[in-house]
Every structure is written in C-alpha cells, then in structure tokens.
Design a protein around this motif. Structure first.
Motif, PDB file in Angstrom:
ATOM      1  N   ASP A   3      -5.205   0.731  -4.237  1.00 35.44           N
ATOM      2  CA  ASP A   3      -4.918  -0.681  -4.510  1.00 35.44           C
ATOM      3  C   ASP A   3      -3.567  -1.090  -3.932  1.00 35.44           C
ATOM      4  N   HIS A   4      -2.594  -0.154  -4.006  1.00 38.63           N
ATOM      5  CA  HIS A   4      -1.266  -0.463  -3.467  1.00 38.63           C
ATOM      6  C   HIS A   4      -1.334  -0.690  -1.956  1.00 38.63           C
ATOM      7  N   ASP A   5      -2.093   0.170  -1.250  1.00 37.08           N
ATOM      8  CA  ASP A   5      -2.232  -0.005   0.203  1.00 37.08           C
ATOM      9  C   ASP A   5      -2.966  -1.296   0.526  1.00 37.08           C
ATOM     10  N   LEU A   6      -3.970  -1.637  -0.301  1.00 35.88           N
ATOM     11  CA  LEU A   6      -4.720  -2.865  -0.068  1.00 35.88           C
ATOM     12  C   LEU A   6      -3.834  -4.098  -0.230  1.00 35.88           C
ATOM     13  N   VAL A   7      -3.011  -4.077  -1.276  1.00 42.35           N
ATOM     14  CA  VAL A   7      -2.106  -5.204  -1.503  1.00 42.35           C
ATOM     15  C   VAL A   7      -1.080  -5.307  -0.371  1.00 42.35           C
ATOM     16  N   ARG A   8      -0.562  -4.157   0.057  1.00 37.97           N
ATOM     17  CA  ARG A   8       0.419  -4.166   1.149  1.00 37.97           C
ATOM     18  C   ARG A   8      -0.209  -4.658   2.452  1.00 37.97           C
ATOM     19  N   ASP A   9      -1.453  -4.212   2.729  1.00 40.89           N
ATOM     20  CA  ASP A   9      -2.141  -4.664   3.938  1.00 40.89           C
ATOM     21  C   ASP A   9      -2.423  -6.159   3.870  1.00 40.89           C
ATOM     22  N   ALA A  10      -2.807  -6.639   2.670  1.00 42.05           N
ATOM     23  CA  ALA A  10      -3.056  -8.076   2.516  1.00 42.05           C
ATOM     24  C   ALA A  10      -1.782  -8.879   2.751  1.00 42.05           C
TER      25      ALA A  10
END
Length: 425
Positions: A3-10
């Motif tokens: 989830d952290h990587d997804l938020v950072r990518d977003a």
C-alpha cells in the motif's frame, strides 16, 4: 506492491501530471520565437538583423535546450546539442554558421510541434483525471438536484446513477496508464527533432576520427623523432667513442700496454653505458615487464618506483590486447608523473576494471586539485594517446582536491584470467 508503494506511485504520477500541465504555457510561449527569428533574416541586409538574429537564435537554443535536457531525464539518455561551432567569433561568421546549420531549422520546426504535442500531453492526463473524479462527484450532485447530465448519460434513472462511478473509475484507470506515457511521448518527439540527425552524427564522428588520426600521426612522428634523437645523442655517440677507444688501444697495445689497458677499461665502461641507454630506450617503446607480467605486474612495478605510496586495485578477467594494454600503461605512467610533479599529494591510487566491453582506468590522488588538460600538458598527451583507440579521458579536479582522472578504452579481454589483485605498493 505494498500500500505504501501504491500511495507513493500515485503521488508521483499526480505530480507528473501536474508538471505536464504546468509545461503547457511554456510550450505555447515557444511559438513567439518563430516570427521573431524569421523576421530577423531579411533585416540582415540593413545590419540590424545581425545582432537580432544572433539574439533570437540564442533564445531559441536556450528554449530548446531546456526541453532537450528534460527529454533526456525522462528517457534516461542524454541528448547532445547538434549545433555547429563557428570557425571564429566574428559576427558575420556566426550568422553564416547559424543560417546554414540544419539544427537551427529543426529548432524552428520543433516550436510548433512542441506546442501541439506539449499541450496535448499536458492537458489530456489532467482531463482524464478530472473526468474520473467527476464520475464520483456527479451522483452526489444528482442527489441534490434530481437530474444531472454527465457526458451522454442523464441521471434520471437508477441504472445511470450506478454507471457514473464505473465510468469515473474507467477514466482514472486510463489516466493512470496515460500519465507516464504522455510524458514519454512528448520526450520522444523532442528527441526526434532536437537530437543530432544521423547525418550530423556521422559527420561529427568522421571529424573526431580525422582529428584522432591526425593526433596519432603527429604523436607517432614525435615519438620517432625522440627515438632517433636518443639513439643519435646517446647510444650512437657512445658506440662511436667506443670504436675510437678500441682503435687507439690497438695502436698503443705494442708500445704502451698500460695506456692501452686504460683505454680498454674506458671502452668497457662506455659499452655498459650504451647498453643501459639502449635498454632504457627499449623500455620507453614497450616495457619488458608489460610483455612478461601483463598490465597488473607492470602497474605494480610502476607503483613501486613512484616516489609516493600508490595503491593498485586491478581486477581483470583476462588480458587486454597488446596495443590497448600499452596505451593504458603509458597513460597511467603519465598520470602518476603528473601526481608527483604538480599535485602536492601524499598518496595516490590506481583502479582498473573491465565492464561492458570497455577497459576503465582511474588514477586519483589527495593533492591540491585544480588539474586541467592544457594544450602542452601531460593530460592532453594522455587524451591524444587514448583517442587513437577511440578512448576517452575525464578529469574531476576541484580546487582543494582530490583529483580523479578517468580513462576508458574499448577493448576485449583474452579468455584466460590473468589478474585479480589489490594492494599497496
């Protein structure tokens, strides 16, 4: 993906979309440079056009240079400037060079294309995001007003009400996919128009090879003159003296044996000195230690003879070709000589690796820095030596030090591993 990587990518994609939208005014501003630059050409006839053309061309090149650097960062590949360099600094020569340079006209062609593509690539992802968010907002508005039209859908039925978030989700997915691709599309268009053409690249390559060949011929001629001078002034002179001493000793042998014995002793000493000079001359052409022990042993012997402590770190899976090996050896020798003469360092190091079909050599010291490749300096000689093999020289020497000289030579290694060592000499 967490989830952290997804938020950072977003967040990164949202920032990329925002920057793309922010570039759209800059893309449109470039259109102003087209009439300014074209208007300056007929004014050359009344002189005022000369400074105007140089000014507007400089502005256009700074403008396109910004997009060239940006495209290089996006594509992760540096895009070199394709402009010709005038033969001298005269204004008319510069105007002639600018007017006949194909890169100048490619810059002009880039300006309208950049305006269209840049605005499209900047606005489209943001438009998709806005439509995606609107798909979730419209049902809330419908609840307050009873009927809202969203695109081709009228929210007067429950079925259309359900379609709004689905359509918004589709827009968001499309925006997620389009944001990085829009930036890369814009960057590829910029590279297509702003990078050197194949003809210009080939012409520049031919020029570099011609310069390298001329430098190599000059260096070889200078080396032959040095060898001839060393033979004439050194070994040849001693051999002539040796012959004269032997002739005088032959004449004195019957009537003055003691004097003949002294002449023979001098002749023996002269022969030893001539032999030493010949050996030194041969080492200057190709050191025997390089032929016998390879680059590792030769560099370690070089480090042992250096007045400063030199650490040698060499890892090679084979042995370079003899000419490349010799060029690397003499380049390191010249670099270490410069360290001893000019750097004021207390120690130095040499690092040798082979990666990607290139032999990389780094020579560093902890001296005062400020080293530059002057026309008659040793570093320029190293550069000319490496250029004969299509090699490159890089210098990092800030004032205050340290100094690192990086040399690269394209080469292949032999299949047998010859050295893998590290140590201090």
């Amino acid at each position: 993906m967490t989830d952290h990587d997804l938020v950072r990518d977003a967040g990164a994609r949202l920032a990329q979309a925002g920057l793309g939208l922010a570039r759209t005014p800059l893309c449109a501003v470039g259109l102003v440079l087209i009439p300014l630059q074209l208007y300056a050409y007929p004014l050359i006839l009344v002189t005022i056009g000369v400074p105007l053309l140089l000014l507007f061309t400089a502005l256009a090149r700074r403008y396109t240079g910004f997009f060239r650097r940006w495209a290089g960062r996006v594509l992760e590949s540096e895009i070199p400037a394709p402009y010709r360099v005038p033969a001298n600094r005269g204004p008319m020569t510069r105007v002639r060079t600018v007017a006949t340079d194909p890169a100048t006209w490619r810059d002009l062609a880039f300006l309208p294309v950049n305006a269209i593509v840049g605005i499209l690539c900047g606005v489209l992802p943001v438009g998709l995001l806005a439509n995606g968010l609107l798909g979730f907002v419209v049902p809330l508005i419908w609840l307050d007003h009873g009927l809202v039209e969203y695109g081709l859908l009228s929210y007067d039925t429950p079925g259309n009400f359900v379609l709004a978030p689905l359509l918004g989700l589709a827009f968001l997915v499309l925006a997620w996919w389009a944001i990085p691709r829009a930036a890369r599309l814009h960057a590829k268009v910029a590279r297509w128009l702003l990078a050197p053409s194949a003809t210009a690249t080939l012409t520049d390559r031919v020029r570099v090879l011609a310069d390298s060949r001329a430098d190599t011929v000059d260096a070889q001629a200078a080396e032959l003159r040095r060898i001839e001078r060393d033979l004439h002034d050194g070994a040849q002179a001693r051999l002539v003296a040796l012959g004269m001493s032997l002739g005088m000793a032959e004449e004195l042998l019957s009537r003055d044996p003691r004097a003949a014995q002294e002449l023979l002793a001098e002749a023996r000493q002269s022969s030893n000195q001539a032999l030493s000079e010949l050996r030194a001359l041969v080492r200057g052409i190709h050191p025997p230690v390089l032929a016998d022990r390879g680059l590792d042993g030769a560099l370690r012997a070089l480090a042992l003879a250096h007045p400063l402590p030199v650490e040698v770190d060499l890892e090679l899976a084979g042995r370079p070709e003899a000419p490349v090996e010799s060029a690397a050896y003499f380049a390191v020798a010249e670099a270490l000589t410069n360290v001893a003469k000019h750097s004021g360092a207390s120690s130095a190091w040499v690092r040798v690796r082979h990666e990607g079909g290139r032999l990389g050599v780094m020579v560093g010291d902890d001296g005062r820095g400020g080293a530059v490749a002057s026309d008659d300096g040793g570093l320029r000689g190293i550069e000319r030596r490496l250029a004969a093999f299509d090699g490159t020289l890089g210098i990092a020497s800030p004032v205050g030090g340290p100094t690192i000289v990086t040399m690269e030579l394209p080469c292949e290694l032999s299949s047998v591993k010859t050295s893998s060592s590290s140590g201090t000499a």
